[in-house]
Design a protein around this motif. Sequence first.
Motif, PDB file in Angstrom:
ATOM      1  N   ALA A  74      -8.479 -11.022  19.060  1.00  0.00           N
ATOM      2  CA  ALA A  74      -8.408  -9.958  18.042  1.00  0.00           C
ATOM      3  C   ALA A  74      -8.823  -8.611  18.629  1.00  0.00           C
ATOM      4  N   HIS A  75      -9.806  -8.640  19.521  1.00  0.00           N
ATOM      5  CA  HIS A  75     -10.271  -7.417  20.192  1.00  0.00           C
ATOM      6  C   HIS A  75      -9.145  -6.836  21.060  1.00  0.00           C
ATOM      7  N   ALA A  76      -8.413  -7.693  21.763  1.00  0.00           N
ATOM      8  CA  ALA A  76      -7.315  -7.213  22.620  1.00  0.00           C
ATOM      9  C   ALA A  76      -6.199  -6.591  21.781  1.00  0.00           C
ATOM     10  N   LYS A  77      -5.995  -7.136  20.588  1.00  0.00           N
ATOM     11  CA  LYS A  77      -4.970  -6.588  19.679  1.00  0.00           C
ATOM     12  C   LYS A  77      -5.465  -5.243  19.129  1.00  0.00           C
ATOM     13  N   ARG A  78      -6.741  -5.216  18.692  1.00  0.00           N
ATOM     14  CA  ARG A  78      -7.282  -4.008  18.061  1.00  0.00           C
ATOM     15  C   ARG A  78      -7.301  -2.826  19.033  1.00  0.00           C
ATOM     16  N   PHE A  79      -7.763  -3.051  20.260  1.00  0.00           N
ATOM     17  CA  PHE A  79      -7.948  -1.917  21.173  1.00  0.00           C
ATOM     18  C   PHE A  79      -6.738  -1.631  22.052  1.00  0.00           C
ATOM     19  N   TYR A  80      -5.922  -2.652  22.349  1.00  0.00           N
ATOM     20  CA  TYR A  80      -4.844  -2.438  23.324  1.00  0.00           C
ATOM     21  C   TYR A  80      -3.468  -2.863  22.819  1.00  0.00           C
ATOM     22  N   GLY A  81      -3.401  -3.351  21.597  1.00  0.00           N
ATOM     23  CA  GLY A  81      -2.111  -3.767  21.036  1.00  0.00           C
ATOM     24  C   GLY A  81      -1.558  -5.022  21.699  1.00  0.00           C
ATOM     25  N   LEU A  82      -2.401  -5.789  22.387  1.00  0.00           N
ATOM     26  CA  LEU A  82      -1.920  -7.000  23.074  1.00  0.00           C
ATOM     27  C   LEU A  82      -1.893  -8.183  22.103  1.00  0.00           C
ATOM     28  N   GLU A  83      -0.789  -8.919  22.110  1.00  0.00           N
ATOM     29  CA  GLU A  83      -0.686 -10.136  21.296  1.00  0.00           C
ATOM     30  C   GLU A  83      -1.127 -11.310  22.147  1.00  0.00           C
ATOM     31  N   ILE A  84      -2.256 -11.917  21.807  1.00  0.00           N
ATOM     32  CA  ILE A  84      -2.819 -12.995  22.630  1.00  0.00           C
ATOM     33  C   ILE A  84      -2.933 -14.272  21.793  1.00  0.00           C
ATOM     34  N   ASP A  85      -2.484 -15.375  22.400  1.00  0.00           N
ATOM     35  CA  ASP A  85      -2.620 -16.673  21.744  1.00  0.00           C
ATOM     36  C   ASP A  85      -4.008 -17.225  22.114  1.00  0.00           C
ATOM     37  N   TRP A  86      -4.944 -17.171  21.171  1.00  0.00           N
ATOM     38  CA  TRP A  86      -6.335 -17.500  21.533  1.00  0.00           C
ATOM     39  C   TRP A  86      -6.498 -18.925  22.017  1.00  0.00           C
ATOM     40  N   GLU A  87      -5.617 -19.826  21.569  1.00  0.00           N
ATOM     41  CA  GLU A  87      -5.787 -21.231  21.952  1.00  0.00           C
ATOM     42  C   GLU A  87      -5.360 -21.503  23.391  1.00  0.00           C
ATOM     43  N   ARG A  88      -4.349 -20.748  23.846  1.00  0.00           N
ATOM     44  CA  ARG A  88      -3.803 -21.057  25.180  1.00  0.00           C
ATOM     45  C   ARG A  88      -4.071 -19.973  26.213  1.00  0.00           C
ATOM     46  N   GLU A  89      -4.598 -18.795  25.733  1.00  0.00           N
ATOM     47  CA  GLU A  89      -4.673 -17.661  26.666  1.00  0.00           C
ATOM     48  C   GLU A  89      -6.063 -17.041  26.806  1.00  0.00           C
ATOM     49  N   VAL A  90      -7.089 -17.657  26.246  1.00  0.00           N
ATOM     50  CA  VAL A  90      -8.437 -17.094  26.357  1.00  0.00           C
ATOM     51  C   VAL A  90      -9.409 -18.178  26.819  1.00  0.00           C
ATOM     52  N   MET A  91     -10.245 -17.811  27.778  1.00  0.00           N
ATOM     53  CA  MET A  91     -11.307 -18.726  28.212  1.00  0.00           C
ATOM     54  C   MET A  91     -12.624 -17.962  28.317  1.00  0.00           C
ATOM     55  N   VAL A  92     -13.710 -18.642  27.949  1.00  0.00           N
ATOM     56  CA  VAL A  92     -15.047 -18.059  28.023  1.00  0.00           C
ATOM     57  C   VAL A  92     -15.775 -18.712  29.196  1.00  0.00           C
ATOM     58  N   ALA A  93     -16.574 -17.926  29.925  1.00  0.00           N
ATOM     59  CA  ALA A  93     -17.374 -18.508  31.012  1.00  0.00           C
ATOM     60  C   ALA A  93     -18.692 -17.759  31.119  1.00  0.00           C
ATOM     61  N   SER A  94     -19.520 -18.179  32.080  1.00  0.00           N
ATOM     62  CA  SER A  94     -20.879 -17.626  32.162  1.00  0.00           C
ATOM     63  C   SER A  94     -20.901 -16.302  32.928  1.00  0.00           C
ATOM     64  N   GLY A  95     -20.489 -15.269  32.228  1.00  0.00           N
ATOM     65  CA  GLY A  95     -20.473 -13.928  32.810  1.00  0.00           C
ATOM     66  C   GLY A  95     -19.161 -13.647  33.510  1.00  0.00           C
ATOM     67  N   ALA A  96     -18.877 -12.352  33.661  1.00  0.00           N
ATOM     68  CA  ALA A  96     -17.666 -11.955  34.377  1.00  0.00           C
ATOM     69  C   ALA A  96     -17.720 -12.465  35.812  1.00  0.00           C
ATOM     70  N   THR A  97     -18.923 -12.588  36.355  1.00  0.00           N
ATOM     71  CA  THR A  97     -19.058 -13.063  37.741  1.00  0.00           C
ATOM     72  C   THR A  97     -18.493 -14.479  37.864  1.00  0.00           C
ATOM     73  N   GLU A  98     -18.792 -15.345  36.897  1.00  0.00           N
ATOM     74  CA  GLU A  98     -18.229 -16.692  36.974  1.00  0.00           C
ATOM     75  C   GLU A  98     -16.728 -16.665  36.696  1.00  0.00           C
ATOM     76  N   VAL A  99     -16.309 -15.805  35.767  1.00  0.00           N
ATOM     77  CA  VAL A  99     -14.867 -15.714  35.500  1.00  0.00           C
ATOM     78  C   VAL A  99     -14.127 -15.314  36.785  1.00  0.00           C
ATOM     79  N   LEU A 100     -14.692 -14.327  37.488  1.00  0.00           N
ATOM     80  CA  LEU A 100     -14.058 -13.872  38.735  1.00  0.00           C
ATOM     81  C   LEU A 100     -13.963 -15.017  39.735  1.00  0.00           C
ATOM     82  N   ALA A 101     -15.063 -15.754  39.881  1.00  0.00           N
ATOM     83  CA  ALA A 101     -15.061 -16.876  40.826  1.00  0.00           C
ATOM     84  C   ALA A 101     -14.022 -17.918  40.398  1.00  0.00           C
ATOM     85  N   SER A 102     -13.963 -18.200  39.094  1.00  0.00           N
ATOM     86  CA  SER A 102     -12.999 -19.201  38.619  1.00  0.00           C
ATOM     87  C   SER A 102     -11.564 -18.726  38.853  1.00  0.00           C
ATOM     88  N   CYS A 103     -11.309 -17.430  38.632  1.00  0.00           N
ATOM     89  CA  CYS A 103      -9.960 -16.890  38.878  1.00  0.00           C
ATOM     90  C   CYS A 103      -9.597 -17.043  40.356  1.00  0.00           C
TER      91      CYS A 103
END
Length: 387
Positions: A74-103
């Motif tokens: 919803a935040h991506a839609k509100r601020f950037y107009g992006l349509e995101i499927d929350w079930e298939r396109e969003v993941m939460v992790a322990s800080g951006a540092t872990e997200v970066l490592a996972s990517c």
Amino acid sequence: MKPANSILASSGTSVFEVMSRLAIEHRSINLGQGFPDGNGPEDVRAKAAHFLEDKPNQYPPMLGVPELRQAVAAHAKRFYGLEIDWEREVMVASGATEVLASCLFGLIEPGDEVVLLEPLYDSYLPIVRRAGAVPRLVRLAPPGWELPRDDLAAAFSAKTKLILLNSPMNPAAKLFTREELAFIAELVLRHDAYAVCDEVYEHLAFDGRTHIPLMTFPGMRRRCLKIGSAGKTFALTGWKVGYVTAAPELLQPIAKAHQFITFTTPPNLQRAVAYGLGKDDAYFRSLARELETKRDVFAKGLAEVGFDVLACHGTYFISADFRPLGFNGDDVEFCRHITTEAGVTAIPVSAFYEGAGPDHFVRFAFCKEDEVLRGALERLRRHFRRG
Ligand SMILES: Cc1ncc(COP(=O)(O)O)c(C=O)c1O
């Protein structure tokens, strides 16, 4: 004994740690590390406390609790107009540092090339290398931090797997312009690459500027991994709640990496962040405005001391050239000097470069209480008046 991993073992003690230790030893005002000294929004903290009692404390879903994944979409839609499927396109992790490592662990094959822009956040290079990639470094230089387009184009090749882009950029306090982003998008497309976009400072853009995610450019929706952090958006850096938005085919390998690194992130913090992301626009505006005021006061004070202060368009940081003060030494020596002699700690900008970097700029974190900033300026003023 057999040696430990050479990439990590050779990285040594970071300059952040060295300066922080020196700051403690000399009771110096530490403007080195980038964390606010406030305690974050009270309502968001109250929600975390409430959810700790009222909701389960066992492993939440690996991708994150639905409330937070919905809130990120919803935040991506509100601020950037992006349509995101929350079930298939969003993941939460322990800080951006872990997200970066996972990517990086999820996408990189040994031998791939990764394009990175210096100055760099310190976790990027060790993880890129540990994932087996060959870094291709492109330098932005102070005072203007312009994107060197020819160098960037030359760094891309058929071997490029991805570019790691940090905008707003730490420590340059730069927001990449629409034209620069279009140029990067074109290179990503031409070389069939991905873009890992570290956007943790997305809401810390000043003077009416707005952050533009690379993901909003033509052709980028399926090639970008857009990373955010509650630590920066709610000034709660100790929470370590990060999130990533990406097309399902990209998210899947990243989720595998996350599964084997941390698997989940504390559920009460996730739910409180979901509440926070739903706050009204006034919250997000005031977050930037308060920091902008601090930046103005601090930049003016540094200029009065005699620094040549660089432009600061976003983030928690401002950099300055110390040569006008007549100091005879490099940026590491200058940071030691002001810690031990003036009682104020900063970080040398050369620490954000591999090998020899620009050596006469220092970075100050201004995300501090007003009296802390005033105290630091007063100490610098006193010291350099005397010297
Ligand atoms: C550019 C950049 N990326 C990522 C992070 C880390 O974010 P988190 O605390 O959510 O891991 C920081 C923190 O300073 C940062 O400056």
